[in-house]
Design a protein around this motif. Structure first.
Motif, PDB file in Angstrom:
ATOM      1  N   GLN A   8      40.120  46.239  41.793  1.00  0.00           N
ATOM      2  CA  GLN A   8      39.545  45.087  41.099  1.00  0.00           C
ATOM      3  C   GLN A   8      40.405  44.760  39.881  1.00  0.00           C
ATOM      4  O   GLN A   8      40.664  45.642  39.042  1.00  0.00           O
ATOM      5  N   VAL A  10      41.946  43.777  36.399  1.00  0.00           N
ATOM      6  CA  VAL A  10      41.554  43.893  34.997  1.00  0.00           C
ATOM      7  C   VAL A  10      42.612  43.223  34.141  1.00  0.00           C
ATOM      8  O   VAL A  10      43.741  42.995  34.601  1.00  0.00           O
ATOM      9  N   LYS A 141      38.924  45.692  30.950  1.00  0.00           N
ATOM     10  CA  LYS A 141      38.222  44.410  30.853  1.00  0.00           C
ATOM     11  C   LYS A 141      38.399  43.642  32.156  1.00  0.00           C
ATOM     12  O   LYS A 141      39.524  43.532  32.662  1.00  0.00           O
ATOM     13  N   TYR A 142      37.333  43.123  32.681  1.00  0.00           N
ATOM     14  CA  TYR A 142      37.388  42.337  33.909  1.00  0.00           C
ATOM     15  C   TYR A 142      38.311  41.135  33.712  1.00  0.00           C
ATOM     16  O   TYR A 142      38.252  40.458  32.679  1.00  0.00           O
ATOM     17  N   GLN A 146      32.690  37.661  34.712  1.00  0.00           N
ATOM     18  CA  GLN A 146      31.728  38.145  35.695  1.00  0.00           C
ATOM     19  C   GLN A 146      30.715  37.043  36.014  1.00  0.00           C
ATOM     20  O   GLN A 146      30.247  36.332  35.120  1.00  0.00           O
ATOM     21  N   GLN A 212      29.358  47.467  37.716  1.00  0.00           N
ATOM     22  CA  GLN A 212      30.028  47.111  36.464  1.00  0.00           C
ATOM     23  C   GLN A 212      29.814  48.259  35.484  1.00  0.00           C
ATOM     24  O   GLN A 212      28.669  48.610  35.172  1.00  0.00           O
ATOM     25  N   LYS A 221      32.672  40.739  30.665  1.00  0.00           N
ATOM     26  CA  LYS A 221      33.985  41.371  30.825  1.00  0.00           C
ATOM     27  C   LYS A 221      33.888  42.816  31.327  1.00  0.00           C
ATOM     28  O   LYS A 221      34.913  43.511  31.374  1.00  0.00           O
ATOM     29  N   PRO A 223      34.182  45.860  33.544  1.00  0.00           N
ATOM     30  CA  PRO A 223      35.055  46.037  34.715  1.00  0.00           C
ATOM     31  C   PRO A 223      34.275  46.467  35.953  1.00  0.00           C
ATOM     32  O   PRO A 223      33.285  47.201  35.856  1.00  0.00           O
ATOM     33  N   ASN A 224      34.730  45.995  37.110  1.00  0.00           N
ATOM     34  CA  ASN A 224      34.166  46.441  38.384  1.00  0.00           C
ATOM     35  C   ASN A 224      34.796  47.773  38.770  1.00  0.00           C
ATOM     36  O   ASN A 224      36.011  47.949  38.660  1.00  0.00           O
TER      37      ASN A 224
END
Length: 242
Positions: A8, A10, A141-142, A146, A212, A221, A223-224
């Motif tokens: 995923q 970031v 951080k995504y 999201q 998350q 934000k 992260p997954n």
């Protein structure tokens, strides 16, 4: 630069090293800035084995072999104990069962007569060279925003216990064959709270779904991830949309 965690994306974060557990993956982008070979080193946390690779600007180059780092020894400080063992800090030990306490007593025995006041967290001390940056979960951080930022409807507590002397591990006091499923409704938003009552790091993996990680970033934000290493004596929480 770390650009992806568990597949995923970031926001890119520059690091010199990172620690990861079973089932975790990281994608990194490396840009050589000198015409020389660079060594990529992977070591197990107990330092019983290592692998070396070379990133080279041309064929036939080999990077230098670094010295092996000292072993990370876990201590009672990893269980939330205060440095002055005259008074124990019991935070982080809530819900610890008898077998966990026994295993901790066993672990204290092999610490010998070392001064308890000198204890530091072995998990946190990875012997990272001074000036180097090691990746922390809080750095992730995504990439983007999201789509599901709903607060959780309920919290599900999962206690991670174990007896290190006999190498037995349980969730909420039950071994796998005695436990039932955790039932969720389709689309339900829940918080899974992992409380590690053992001195063993537990990689918690959710098969087929992403969560998350609540790592201090804003909800949009987070992260997954599909795997989270719960450090000894620590508590992590993740948000799940079923």
């Amino acid at each position: 630069q770390v650009v992806s965690s568990d597949g995923q994306n970031v926001e890119p974060v520059s690091v010199d090293e990172f620690r990861f557990g079973v089932a975790e993956t990281y994608d990194v982008t490396v840009t050589p800035n000198e015409d020389k070979p660079y060594t990529i080193v992977a070591e197990s946390i107990d330092r019983t084995g290592f692998s070396l690779g070379t990133l080279a600007t041309r064929q036939g180059l080999r990077g230098p072999m670094p010295e092996q780092r000292p072993r990370s020894l876990l201590t009672m400080a990893d269980m939330g104990m205060s440095h002055d063992m005259g008074g124990m800090d019991m935070s982080g030990m809530e819900g610890m069962d008898h077998s966990s306490m026994q295993s901790m007593g066993h672990d204290m025995s092999f610490m010998g007569k070392e001064k308890m006041t000198a204890m530091t967290s072995g998990w946190k001390d990875a012997s990272t060279p001074k000036g180097h940056k090691a990746l922390s979960y809080s750095d992730l951080k995504y990439l983007g925003t999201q789509t599901d930022t709903r607060p959780p409807e309920r919290e599900i507590l999962i206690g991670l216990d174990g007896n290190m002397e006999r190498y037995i591990w349980t969730m909420n006091g039950k071994k796998y064959e005695d436990s039932g499923p955790i039932n969720l409704k389709f689309g339900e938003r829940v918080r899974l709270k992992f409380v590690n009552n053992s001195m063993m790091a537990h990689p918690m993996h959710l098969h087929g779904m992403f969560v998350q990680l609540e790592n201090g970033q804003p909800m949009s934000k987070l992260p997954n991830k599909h795997t989270v290493i719960v450090a000894p004596g620590d508590t992590y929480s993740v948000l799940l949309t079923a």
